[in-house]
Design a protein around this motif. Structure first.
Motif, PDB file in Angstrom:
ATOM      1  N   ARG A  93       0.833  -1.210   0.000  1.00 57.57           N
ATOM      2  CA  ARG A  93       0.000   0.000   0.000  1.00 57.57           C
ATOM      3  C   ARG A  93       0.862   1.251   0.000  1.00 57.57           C
ATOM      4  O   ARG A  93       0.562   2.225  -0.696  1.00 57.57           O
ATOM      5  CB  ARG A  93      -0.958   0.006   1.188  1.00 57.57           C
ATOM      6  N   LEU A 119       0.730   4.210  -2.853  1.00 57.59           N
ATOM      7  CA  LEU A 119       0.442   5.607  -2.543  1.00 57.59           C
ATOM      8  C   LEU A 119       1.568   6.516  -3.018  1.00 57.59           C
ATOM      9  O   LEU A 119       1.317   7.584  -3.602  1.00 57.59           O
ATOM     10  CB  LEU A 119       0.230   5.780  -1.034  1.00 57.59           C
ATOM     11  N   ARG A 156       1.357   7.118  -6.645  1.00 54.06           N
ATOM     12  CA  ARG A 156       0.297   8.052  -7.039  1.00 54.06           C
ATOM     13  C   ARG A 156       0.757   9.502  -6.993  1.00 54.06           C
ATOM     14  O   ARG A 156       0.211  10.345  -7.700  1.00 54.06           O
ATOM     15  CB  ARG A 156      -0.919   7.881  -6.134  1.00 54.06           C
ATOM     16  N   CYS A 164       0.753  10.775   1.917  1.00 53.23           N
ATOM     17  CA  CYS A 164       0.604   9.324   1.783  1.00 53.23           C
ATOM     18  C   CYS A 164       0.490   8.660   3.149  1.00 53.23           C
ATOM     19  O   CYS A 164      -0.311   7.740   3.335  1.00 53.23           O
ATOM     20  CB  CYS A 164       1.791   8.746   1.011  1.00 53.23           C
ATOM     21  N   ALA A 213      -2.536   6.255   4.714  1.00 50.36           N
ATOM     22  CA  ALA A 213      -2.044   4.878   4.728  1.00 50.36           C
ATOM     23  C   ALA A 213      -3.081   3.884   5.230  1.00 50.36           C
ATOM     24  O   ALA A 213      -3.186   2.770   4.712  1.00 50.36           O
ATOM     25  CB  ALA A 213      -0.773   4.788   5.574  1.00 50.36           C
ATOM     26  N   LEU A 216      -4.989  13.123  -5.033  1.00 52.56           N
ATOM     27  CA  LEU A 216      -4.970  11.930  -4.190  1.00 52.56           C
ATOM     28  C   LEU A 216      -6.295  11.761  -3.449  1.00 52.56           C
ATOM     29  O   LEU A 216      -6.852  10.662  -3.376  1.00 52.56           O
ATOM     30  CB  LEU A 216      -3.814  12.032  -3.197  1.00 52.56           C
ATOM     31  N   THR A 273      -9.119   8.670  -4.184  1.00 48.04           N
ATOM     32  CA  THR A 273      -9.474   7.735  -3.119  1.00 48.04           C
ATOM     33  C   THR A 273     -10.888   7.949  -2.597  1.00 48.04           C
ATOM     34  O   THR A 273     -11.360   7.178  -1.757  1.00 48.04           O
ATOM     35  CB  THR A 273      -8.476   7.860  -1.945  1.00 48.04           C
TER      36      THR A 273
END
Length: 230
Positions: free
Chosen positions: A126, A130, A133, A158, A162, A192, A196
């Motif tokens: 993960r 991130l 991205r 990030c 998380a 971001l 998400t």
């Protein structure tokens, strides 16, 4: 608006200055943030933006009012329940990145996940996704001292995401950066958040950045009011 992810209702917060003078920082502050909204929070320095974010993010306790995240009121819950909710539901970004200097960018993003029970393999995957991205794959092995200010803050974004929180709270996240870097880093944050599907409340003194969000709230005399466009 969709079902609110964050709902503040009648939040009051009073501090004592000296032995007998009360300073009312929040005086009935209320707002509702729906799923996927990116809301700007503006106010002069010292008006209480950080206090509001700390109450909303369960880092501080209001003297009165409700703090609902996903419909559940956390305002009066015991510290342990609030801590669990904060780890699960809330991500924070501050003006200063507060990265741990002895760990790499990748490790800094892994740490909150490990603390929340993820395996090292899950946390690493993960964290790498991130960082990719926000364009930092090539910098993932670098420690914070080897990163630029803008790169450090992107790592902090990030890290805040998380544990896949429902709510992101950011306190002047580009306030420590020069204007050009601020633009780049702010764009990375917004992208971001949108990718998400998070809900975000972002405090900023930069009105031009604030106007690019879904809407803007102004903290005025301890209450939240809609900031008119323009």
């Amino acid at each position: 608006m969709s079902e609110p992810v964050l709902e503040l209702e009648g939040i009051e917060k009073v501090y004592l200055r000296g032995t007998d003078r009360e300073v009312r920082v929040l005086d009935g502050a209320s707002c509702r943030l729906g799923a996927g909204e990116i809301v700007g929070l503006v106010a002069p320095s010292g008006a209480g933006k950080s206090t509001l974010l700390h109450v909303a993010g369960l880092l501080d306790v209001a003297d009165a009012g409700a703090v609902r995240i996903g419909g559940e009121d956390f305002a009066a819950l015991p510290d342990r329940r609030r801590t669990i909710a904060r780890r699960r539901d809330v991500g924070f970004v501050y003006q200063f990145h507060h990265l741990l200097p002895e760990f790499s960018a990748l490790e800094n993003v892994m740490l909150p996940q490990l603390a929340n029970g993820a395996t090292r393999a899950e946390a690493r995957a993960r964290a790498a996704a991130l960082l990719d991205r926000v364009g930092l794959t090539a910098r993932a092995a670098h420690r914070p001292a080897a990163l630029s200010g803008g790169e450090q803050q992107r790592v902090a974004f990030c890290r805040a995401l998380a544990n896949a929180p429902r709510l992101l709270l950011a306190d002047e996240p580009t306030g420590n950066l020069d204007p050009e870097t601020s633009e780049t880093v702010f764009a990375a944050l917004v992208d971001l958040v949108r990718e998400t599907g998070l809900t975000a409340l972002i405090a900023t003194h930069n009105l031009a950045l604030a106007q690019r969000m879904s809407r803007v709230l102004r903290l005025e005399a301890g209450r939240l009011v809609a900031q008119e466009p323009g």
